[in-house]
Design an enzyme around this catalytic site. Sequence first.
Site, short mmCIF file in Angstrom:
data_model
loop_
_atom_site.label_atom_id
_atom_site.label_comp_id
_atom_site.label_asym_id
_atom_site.label_seq_id
_atom_site.Cartn_x
_atom_site.Cartn_y
_atom_site.Cartn_z
N TYR A 84 8.52 1.33 -14.20
CA TYR A 84 7.07 1.13 -13.99
C TYR A 84 6.56 1.98 -12.83
O TYR A 84 6.86 1.70 -11.67
CB TYR A 84 6.75 -0.35 -13.73
CG TYR A 84 7.15 -1.28 -14.86
CD1 TYR A 84 7.16 -0.84 -16.19
CD2 TYR A 84 7.52 -2.59 -14.62
CE1 TYR A 84 7.53 -1.69 -17.22
CE2 TYR A 84 7.89 -3.45 -15.66
CZ TYR A 84 7.90 -2.98 -16.95
OH TYR A 84 8.27 -3.81 -17.97
N HIS A 117 16.63 -2.42 -20.38
CA HIS A 117 15.21 -2.22 -20.65
C HIS A 117 14.96 -1.45 -21.95
O HIS A 117 15.27 -0.27 -22.05
CB HIS A 117 14.60 -1.45 -19.46
CG HIS A 117 13.10 -1.48 -19.42
ND1 HIS A 117 12.38 -0.99 -18.35
CD2 HIS A 117 12.17 -1.95 -20.30
CE1 HIS A 117 11.10 -1.14 -18.59
NE2 HIS A 117 10.93 -1.71 -19.77
P1 NAD Z 1 -0.40 -7.90 -20.60
O1 NAD Z 1 -0.61 -8.33 -21.99
O2 NAD Z 1 0.06 -8.91 -19.62
O3 NAD Z 1 -1.76 -7.21 -20.13
C1 NAD Z 1 -1.91 -6.66 -18.86
C2 NAD Z 1 -3.32 -6.12 -18.72
O4 NAD Z 1 -4.25 -7.20 -18.75
C3 NAD Z 1 -3.54 -5.43 -17.39
O5 NAD Z 1 -4.49 -4.39 -17.56
C4 NAD Z 1 -4.13 -6.54 -16.52
O6 NAD Z 1 -4.87 -6.01 -15.47
C5 NAD Z 1 -5.00 -7.25 -17.53
N1 NAD Z 1 -5.26 -8.68 -17.21
C6 NAD Z 1 -4.41 -9.59 -16.68
N2 NAD Z 1 -5.03 -10.78 -16.53
C7 NAD Z 1 -6.30 -10.63 -16.98
C8 NAD Z 1 -7.40 -11.49 -17.10
N3 NAD Z 1 -7.34 -12.77 -16.72
N4 NAD Z 1 -8.56 -10.98 -17.62
C9 NAD Z 1 -8.64 -9.69 -18.02
N5 NAD Z 1 -7.61 -8.82 -17.92
C10 NAD Z 1 -6.45 -9.28 -17.41
O7 NAD Z 1 0.63 -6.66 -20.64
P2 NAD Z 1 1.77 -6.14 -19.66
O8 NAD Z 1 1.32 -6.03 -18.25
O9 NAD Z 1 2.32 -4.94 -20.33
O10 NAD Z 1 2.89 -7.26 -19.78
C11 NAD Z 1 3.14 -8.19 -18.76
C12 NAD Z 1 4.42 -7.90 -18.02
O11 NAD Z 1 5.54 -8.14 -18.87
C13 NAD Z 1 4.60 -6.46 -17.52
O12 NAD Z 1 3.91 -6.26 -16.32
C14 NAD Z 1 6.09 -6.39 -17.41
O13 NAD Z 1 6.50 -7.04 -16.21
C15 NAD Z 1 6.56 -7.21 -18.60
N6 NAD Z 1 6.80 -6.38 -19.81
C16 NAD Z 1 8.06 -5.97 -20.08
C17 NAD Z 1 8.32 -5.18 -21.17
C18 NAD Z 1 9.73 -4.74 -21.45
O14 NAD Z 1 10.64 -5.15 -20.77
N7 NAD Z 1 9.96 -3.90 -22.42
C19 NAD Z 1 7.29 -4.76 -22.01
C20 NAD Z 1 6.01 -5.22 -21.75
C21 NAD Z 1 5.78 -6.03 -20.64
#
Ligand code: NAD
Length: 319
Positions: free
Chosen positions: A59, A124
């Site tokens: 990230y 990952h």
């Molecule tokens: P997400 O679906 O959590 O969306 C994140 C987006 O939504 C960001 O732009 C954030 O600013 C916004 N957001 C958050 N809360 C909000 C709210 N209340 N209102 C409006 N917008 C809002 O997607 P993500 O960040 O990709 O996934 C969450 C976490 O999961 C990642 O940060 C990561 O730690 C993990 N993740 C891991 C993998 C993997 O291991 N392959 C893949 C995806 C995500």
Amino acid sequence: MANLELRSLGNTGLKLSSVGFGASPLGNVFGPVSEDDAFASVRDAFRLGINFFDTSPYYGGTVSEKVLGKALKAMGVPRNEYIVSTKCGRYVDGFDFSADRVTRSIDESLDRLQLDFVDILQCHDIEFGSLDQIVNETIPALQKLKEAGKIRFIGITGLPLGVFTYVLDRVPPGTVDVILSYCHYSINDSTLEDLLPYLKSKGVGVISASPLSMGLLTERGPPEWHPASPELKAACQAAAAYCKENGKNISKLAMQYSLSNKDISSVLVGMNSVKQVEENVAAAKELAMFGKDEKAVSEIEEILKPVMNQTWPSGIQQS
Ligand code: NAD
């Protein structure tokens, strides 16, 4: 209002907050985030009961790990009060799941995070590697890291759900403690649900990430790089607009939808501001008190019907 709920993670003995802090936005993945905002978000999350923080060397090309490490340190709270997961095998310059690389990777991550150990180390996005290498080389290397006390538990992450069964059917029971699935337990795609009984039977803890489908289920919409089809993006934007017109917030409904299945230990949502942290924690507490807004969710499901459970290709093989 009640505290944020804690849920057991498989057989690990860990109790994760139902809302987990996804730190990919701290790597500027969804747009620039100042260090002040990052620190304030992490501090506020912890204050409001979030005890689980997830990051990866991938990230922001290590930025997320560095910023999260500084922010956790600045809180000055005892190490056993928060749970940190990071990952290995995926880097900005590509994938490498070799024993040698993942063994070096944890030392680099611990250094950036300023920690002596992480609670969970996850391979990952394993669909980009050889799954047989994951089974025969990567996971055994992670077991050595466990014995060395650098990590407490082992996890795997990926998009296609078939990679989890492929690996879990081939490793000795209890070897993989956790899976992290993403974009498969959201209003537009809930296909993870069918796998939950299998995961439970294996004693594997389940983390579900991206309840907002990486920005699809937000008023602002997804980032430029989002891999969804134009059709899926348009349908989600139509659903967001419909919610707004009717005085509802699609992100809140999406959070509540994902949180309502208690077989999922933590719903990892990416956050980059105190406002988002507060909204997401409030959504969880409101859900605990009043339940889901079933009517609004079924209206969204109706709009999303033509694209329901549509996903996108990921990785070098589908198993
Ligand atoms: P997400 O679906 O959590 O969306 C994140 C987006 O939504 C960001 O732009 C954030 O600013 C916004 N957001 C958050 N809360 C909000 C709210 N209340 N209102 C409006 N917008 C809002 O997607 P993500 O960040 O990709 O996934 C969450 C976490 O999961 C990642 O940060 C990561 O730690 C993990 N993740 C891991 C993998 C993997 O291991 N392959 C893949 C995806 C995500």
